[in-house]
Design a protein around this motif. Structure first.
Motif, short mmCIF file in Angstrom:
data_model
loop_
_atom_site.label_atom_id
_atom_site.label_comp_id
_atom_site.label_asym_id
_atom_site.label_seq_id
_atom_site.Cartn_x
_atom_site.Cartn_y
_atom_site.Cartn_z
N LEU A 11 0.83 -1.21 0.00
CA LEU A 11 0.00 0.00 0.00
C LEU A 11 0.86 1.26 0.00
CD1 LEU A 11 -2.83 -1.04 2.50
CD2 LEU A 11 -2.96 -0.89 0.01
N ALA A 12 1.95 1.23 0.73
CA ALA A 12 2.86 2.38 0.76
C ALA A 12 3.49 2.61 -0.61
CB ALA A 12 3.94 2.18 1.82
N TYR A 13 3.84 1.52 -1.27
CA TYR A 13 4.42 1.62 -2.61
C TYR A 13 3.42 2.23 -3.59
CZ TYR A 13 6.25 0.11 -7.14
OH TYR A 13 6.69 0.08 -8.43
N LEU A 14 2.17 1.74 -3.56
CA LEU A 14 1.15 2.28 -4.45
C LEU A 14 0.86 3.73 -4.14
CD1 LEU A 14 -1.37 -0.71 -4.57
CD2 LEU A 14 0.18 0.04 -6.37
N ALA A 15 0.83 4.06 -2.86
CA ALA A 15 0.59 5.45 -2.49
C ALA A 15 1.72 6.35 -2.98
CB ALA A 15 0.45 5.56 -0.97
N GLY A 16 2.96 5.86 -2.88
CA GLY A 16 4.10 6.67 -3.28
C GLY A 16 4.16 6.95 -4.77
N ILE A 17 3.75 5.97 -5.59
CA ILE A 17 3.88 6.16 -7.03
C ILE A 17 2.58 6.57 -7.71
CG2 ILE A 17 5.75 4.48 -7.14
CD1 ILE A 17 3.79 2.49 -8.37
N LEU A 18 1.44 6.46 -7.00
CA LEU A 18 0.16 6.79 -7.62
C LEU A 18 -0.60 7.87 -6.87
CD1 LEU A 18 -1.13 3.23 -8.61
CD2 LEU A 18 -0.14 4.95 -10.11
N VAL A 19 -0.94 7.59 -5.62
CA VAL A 19 -1.83 8.48 -4.88
C VAL A 19 -1.17 9.82 -4.60
CG1 VAL A 19 -3.19 8.75 -2.79
CG2 VAL A 19 -2.99 6.49 -3.86
N VAL A 20 0.04 9.80 -4.08
CA VAL A 20 0.71 11.05 -3.71
C VAL A 20 0.94 11.97 -4.90
CG1 VAL A 20 2.81 12.04 -2.71
CG2 VAL A 20 1.75 10.04 -1.66
N VAL A 25 -0.71 17.05 -7.66
CA VAL A 25 -1.21 17.77 -8.83
C VAL A 25 -2.52 18.47 -8.50
CG1 VAL A 25 -2.15 17.48 -11.15
CG2 VAL A 25 -0.04 16.31 -10.51
N LEU A 26 -3.43 17.78 -7.80
CA LEU A 26 -4.71 18.40 -7.44
C LEU A 26 -4.51 19.60 -6.52
CD1 LEU A 26 -6.90 15.22 -6.85
CD2 LEU A 26 -6.98 16.78 -8.79
N VAL A 27 -3.62 19.47 -5.55
CA VAL A 27 -3.35 20.58 -4.64
C VAL A 27 -2.79 21.77 -5.39
CG1 VAL A 27 -1.95 21.34 -2.68
CG2 VAL A 27 -3.09 19.12 -2.61
N LYS A 28 -1.79 21.52 -6.25
CA LYS A 28 -1.19 22.60 -7.01
C LYS A 28 -2.18 23.23 -7.99
CE LYS A 28 3.07 22.53 -5.49
NZ LYS A 28 3.72 23.73 -4.85
N THR A 29 -3.11 22.43 -8.48
CA THR A 29 -4.08 22.94 -9.44
C THR A 29 -4.97 24.00 -8.79
OG1 THR A 29 -4.11 20.87 -10.68
CG2 THR A 29 -6.01 22.33 -10.93
#
Length: 262
Positions: A11-20, A25-29
């Motif tokens: 889950l940490a790996y998926l979060a690091g490469i996908l979710v984060v 991008v959403l925050v910066k948008t």
């Protein structure tokens, strides 16, 4: 304990490469404010890029659906020589870089290409126009429908089709009433994956499109252009539109999974 640790690592790996990354991008948008985002995604260049992206997908995906089902039927039901070679050709987009695909299309359909003179005499322009973008997109998204439908065809076998033919059904009737309902979920999955690939294509399209703003610029090319021009807010906004399209694709796959389960 070991199972929980492995689950945490996955889950940490998926979060690091996908979710984060998507979250960043959403925050910066939306950091400059919703009004700024709306202004960025409604410029003439952005609206045309969105229109062109959807148009290319709307052309490429139906073509690949028909060709994919036919190719899967040929591979599974047909008796052809060189089956391994045909399967290798179908999987070629997985192995070849999209940039190489774009270059090959230029060598074929460009002004100095093999068919360039003939097409010019007919008044047909492929490279740096919509047909070239569509051809490139069709190529890179070709295998998905085939690879989703072929295993389903092998699984269902031929007993029902043979029974229908024995009862006097034509080939088209057999396909429409027996084969197609049996492979509909495979076709649906293939369409969703091909759509996602078509919407997000960059490499081949960047080579054959010419990147003309308001004419041959897709959303992925718009993101690159804005980023290179240091318009980070505009690049983030266009990226968010692409992310929303990807989330819509994911939602479609989730709905299909639930319907298939029922």
């Amino acid at each position: 304990m070991a199972r929980r640790s492995l689950r945490f690592v996955a889950l940490a790996y998926l979060a690091g490469i996908l979710v984060v990354p998507v979250a960043v991008v959403l925050v910066k948008t939306f950091e400059p404010g919703p009004a700024s985002v709306w202004e960025s995604v409604t410029t003439p260049a952005a609206t045309h890029a969105f229109y062109l992206t959807v148009l290319v997908a709307a052309i490429a995906v139906p073509l690949n659906t028909v060709l994919g089902v036919l190719a899967a039927m040929l591979l599974v039901r047909g008796r052809i020589r060189g089956r391994a070679l045909v399967e290798a050709v179908i999987d070629l987009p997985f192995a070849v870089s999209p940039v190489v695909v774009g270059l090959a299309l230029i060598l074929l359909y460009g002004r100095e290409g093999w068919f360039g003179d003939e097409l010019a005499e007919l008044g047909v322009r492929v490279i740096f126009s919509l047909p070239g973008i569509v051809i490139a997109t069709v190529f890179v998204s070709l295998p998905f429908v085939v690879r989703e439908v072929a295993p389903v065809l092998r699984e269902i076998g031929t007993e029902q089709e043979q029974a229908a033919q024995t009862l006097g059904a034509s080939a088209w009737q057999t396909f429409r009433r027996i084969t197609l309902p049996s492979i509909r979920w495979g076709v649906a999955y293939g369409i969703v994956l091909a759509t996602a690939r078509s919407l997000g294509e960059f490499g081949a399209v960047s080579v054959v499109s010419g990147k003309v703003s308001g004419e041959t610029e897709t959303l992925t090319l718009l993101v690159e252009k804005r980023f290179e021009n240091f318009d980070l807010a505009g690049a983030y906004a266009a990226s968010t539109v692409l992310a929303l399209l990807a989330l819509a694709t994911l939602a479609a796959m989730t709905v299909l999974d639930r319907r298939k389960a029922t």
